[in-house]
Design an enzyme around this catalytic site. Structure first.
Site, PDB file in Angstrom:
ATOM      1  N   ASP A  61     -28.189  10.045  10.993  1.00  0.00           N
ATOM      2  CA  ASP A  61     -27.107   9.381  11.733  1.00  0.00           C
ATOM      3  C   ASP A  61     -27.488   9.170  13.197  1.00  0.00           C
ATOM      4  OD1 ASP A  61     -24.386   9.728   9.808  1.00  0.00           O
ATOM      5  OD2 ASP A  61     -26.023  11.117   9.420  1.00  0.00           O
ATOM      6  N   TYR A  82     -26.875   1.703  13.221  1.00  0.00           N
ATOM      7  CA  TYR A  82     -25.447   1.466  13.482  1.00  0.00           C
ATOM      8  C   TYR A  82     -25.203   0.041  13.964  1.00  0.00           C
ATOM      9  CZ  TYR A  82     -24.216   6.263  12.501  1.00  0.00           C
ATOM     10  OH  TYR A  82     -24.006   7.457  11.856  1.00  0.00           O
ATOM     11  N   ASN A  89     -24.157   4.888   4.668  1.00  0.00           N
ATOM     12  CA  ASN A  89     -23.111   3.862   4.613  1.00  0.00           C
ATOM     13  C   ASN A  89     -23.308   2.774   5.667  1.00  0.00           C
ATOM     14  OD1 ASN A  89     -22.306   6.339   6.159  1.00  0.00           O
ATOM     15  ND2 ASN A  89     -20.675   4.991   6.889  1.00  0.00           N
ATOM     16  N   HIS A 114     -27.338  11.178   1.650  1.00  0.00           N
ATOM     17  CA  HIS A 114     -26.585  10.911   2.875  1.00  0.00           C
ATOM     18  C   HIS A 114     -25.282  11.707   2.928  1.00  0.00           C
ATOM     19  CE1 HIS A 114     -25.438   8.953   6.529  1.00  0.00           C
ATOM     20  NE2 HIS A 114     -24.303   8.533   5.991  1.00  0.00           N
ATOM     21  N   HIS A 142     -15.043  13.182   6.573  1.00  0.00           N
ATOM     22  CA  HIS A 142     -15.693  12.936   5.276  1.00  0.00           C
ATOM     23  C   HIS A 142     -15.532  14.102   4.297  1.00  0.00           C
ATOM     24  CE1 HIS A 142     -17.277   9.462   7.276  1.00  0.00           C
ATOM     25  NE2 HIS A 142     -18.007  10.171   8.104  1.00  0.00           N
ATOM     26  N   VAL A 176     -21.791  13.435   8.193  1.00  0.00           N
ATOM     27  CA  VAL A 176     -20.864  14.146   9.083  1.00  0.00           C
ATOM     28  C   VAL A 176     -21.572  14.376  10.413  1.00  0.00           C
ATOM     29  CG1 VAL A 176     -19.493  16.222   9.424  1.00  0.00           C
ATOM     30  CG2 VAL A 176     -19.760  15.257   7.132  1.00  0.00           C
ATOM     31  N   HIS A 177     -20.955  13.970  11.509  1.00  0.00           N
ATOM     32  CA  HIS A 177     -21.622  14.015  12.812  1.00  0.00           C
ATOM     33  C   HIS A 177     -21.478  15.388  13.453  1.00  0.00           C
ATOM     34  CE1 HIS A 177     -20.938   9.386  12.890  1.00  0.00           C
ATOM     35  NE2 HIS A 177     -21.842   9.769  11.987  1.00  0.00           N
TER      36      HIS A 177
END
Length: 475
Positions: A161, A191, A226, A311, A321, A349-350
């Site tokens: 991410d 992104y 995603n 992912h 999420h 998940v960040h």
């Protein structure tokens, strides 16, 4: 590592769980704004020279690490698809020729994207390579992995991410200081889907230049998230993964996969399986059939470390999420336990989170344990979705902390897995603490196949090491 403690052999049976919840870090970082770096910043600089190759990146090109795929973009005209390479700097004994193509996305027209397979390489060798277009040329190098062997040491970086913010830059710069030899990338690259119309393609280009200081010199093993789907019907773009698949290739045919979105490679002493969270995976689908066969091909006598990338995390105690990985867990978790997967890395998940060894395979809807329980055959699940993207951190963890969760923190960073031999590897999660690389979560991971079998350990006379940190023991 001042935490390392040498234990007697019997402690090798201790598991990475205690049956109670672990630690939720109270650290709060002072982060840079979660906005993308301006396009005129030097990190996106276009190389000098007309039509000079840019966005250079390499990935493994075969099953066993004797080939690479080198990719790049020429912005104005095709130029050459040849790669000149050799083991002596400036002396290019060999040449390989690839292919090129371009594509459109809405009204954006890409540059000419080149992919070149360089095969027949020697293991554990530094190669120099040159790509050129007319009078413009650029030179780089890479190092091939050691031959596939159970005691081959190797250090992987793990990033997910990422995006292209100043936090992303901090992660990239810290990773490049880690000494790792290849990246396991967990999806969500540029992104660019946060933009609209032609800016989508522009931000795919800028990300390729952004990561080039690493990707041109060592392989990044890609998985899709995603933000690679790029489903934008309002622009007339409805083909999933269109930008990603045009730009980033994988050696999927070498592992008999039917799609570049899921594949496997062997590298040093590791067998790495990449899954696609956003492709069909239920019973009878191509990905399901492929994974069933690939797990049978794993030979722990040659590649003792079995690593899975995806992912969407299967176990996640963040509000962000939450339970999105439940469908894949229901399909594949039993296989992961049966085949004693060592570790599963995910992003999405960040934040950062690591589990104990647990499973939820005993529940069949109508009976059995309804909650995850300690399981010595299960993988450790690690979420590393904290690369730095513009959506910011996922700071809301669910309370109370589940029993299966060992450590969690909402900070940006990256991880490394330093495989030492067939029995153990040293794992670090490194927090990006206001521009400083800080090792925050670390332990010794014992191999599920060799590390827990007394007969095998005596045969090879390996020492047993464990880490004691924060009241838990990792093995």
């Amino acid at each position: 590592m001042n935490h390392l403690v040498i234990f007697s052999v019997f402690l090798s049976s201790v598991l990475v769980y205690r049956g109670d919840a672990g630690v939720t870090s109270s650290f709060i970082r002072s982060e840079w704004p979660a906005v993308d770096i301006p396009l005129d910043h030097h990190v996106f600089k276009i190389p000098k020279g007309y039509n000079a190759p840019q966005q250079v990146h390499i990935t493994q090109g075969d099953y066993d690490g004797k080939a690479v795929i080198i990719s790049w973009v020429t912005p104005d005209e095709p130029g050459s698809s040849k790669v000149y390479y050799g083991a002596v700097q400036g002396k290019y004994e060999f040449v390989a020729e690839g292919t090129y193509h371009n594509y459109t996305f809405y009204k954006y027209k890409s540059g000419f994207i080149h992919h070149c397979l360089v095969s027949g390489l020697e293991h554990d060798t530094k190669y120099y390579y040159k790509i050129e277009s007319g009078d413009s040329s650029r030179e780089f190098w890479f190092v091939t992995p050691p031959e596939v062997h159970p005691d081959a040491s190797y250090k992987f970086g793990i990033i997910g991410d990422m995006g292209q913010t100043f936090n992303s830059l901090s992660t990239l710069e810290h990773y490049m200081q880690s000494g790792a030899q290849a990246v396991l990338f967990l999806g969500d690259l540029s992104y660019a889907d946060r933009y609209e119309y032609n800016d989508v393609g522009v931000r795919w280009d800028s990300w390729g230049r952004f990561v080039e200081p690493s990707t041109a010199y060592q392989p990044w093993l890609w998985s899709a998230g995603n933000h690679e789907v790029d489903y934008m019907p309002y622009m007339g773009e409805v083909t999933p993964f269109r930008n990603y698949l045009q730009r980033y290739t994988t050696p999927y045919l070498a592992s008999k996969s039917s799609s570049p979105l899921w594949y496997a490679v062997r590298r040093a002493s590791a067998h790495i399986i990449v899954l696609s969270s956003y492709s069909p995976f239920v019973k009878y689908t191509p990905q399901w059939h492929w994974l069933s066969e690939e797990l049978k091909r794993v030979d722990r006598e040659k590649t003792p470390w079995l690593i899975v990338l995806m992912h969407v995390p299967i176990y996640n105690s963040n509000e962000a999420h939450f339970m999105e990985g439940e469908s894949m867990r229901a399909v594949f978790e039993e296989w992961f336990v049966e085949h004693k997967v060592d570790v599963i890395f995910a992003g999405h998940v960040h934040a950062y989170e690591r589990s104990y060894r647990i499973s939820n395979v005993r529940y069949n809807v109508s009976s059995g344990d309804r909650f995850p329980v300690p399981d010595k055959s299960a993988p450790v699940y690690i979420t590393v979705g904290d690369g730095g993207n513009q959506e910011g951190l996922a700071g809301r963890f669910r309370e109370p902390q589940p029993d299966y969760s060992a450590f969690r923190e909402a900070s940006y960073g990256h991880s490394t897995l330093d495989i030492k031999n067939r029995t153990h590897a040293i794992y670090h999660w490194n927090r990006n603490d206001d521009g400083k690389k800080v090792a925050t979560d670390e332990f010794v991971l014992h191999n599920q196949y060799w590390g827990k079998n007394i007969r095998r350990r005596k045969l090879k006379k390996h020492y047993i090491k464990s880490v004691v940190a924060g009241g838990w023991i990792a093995t």
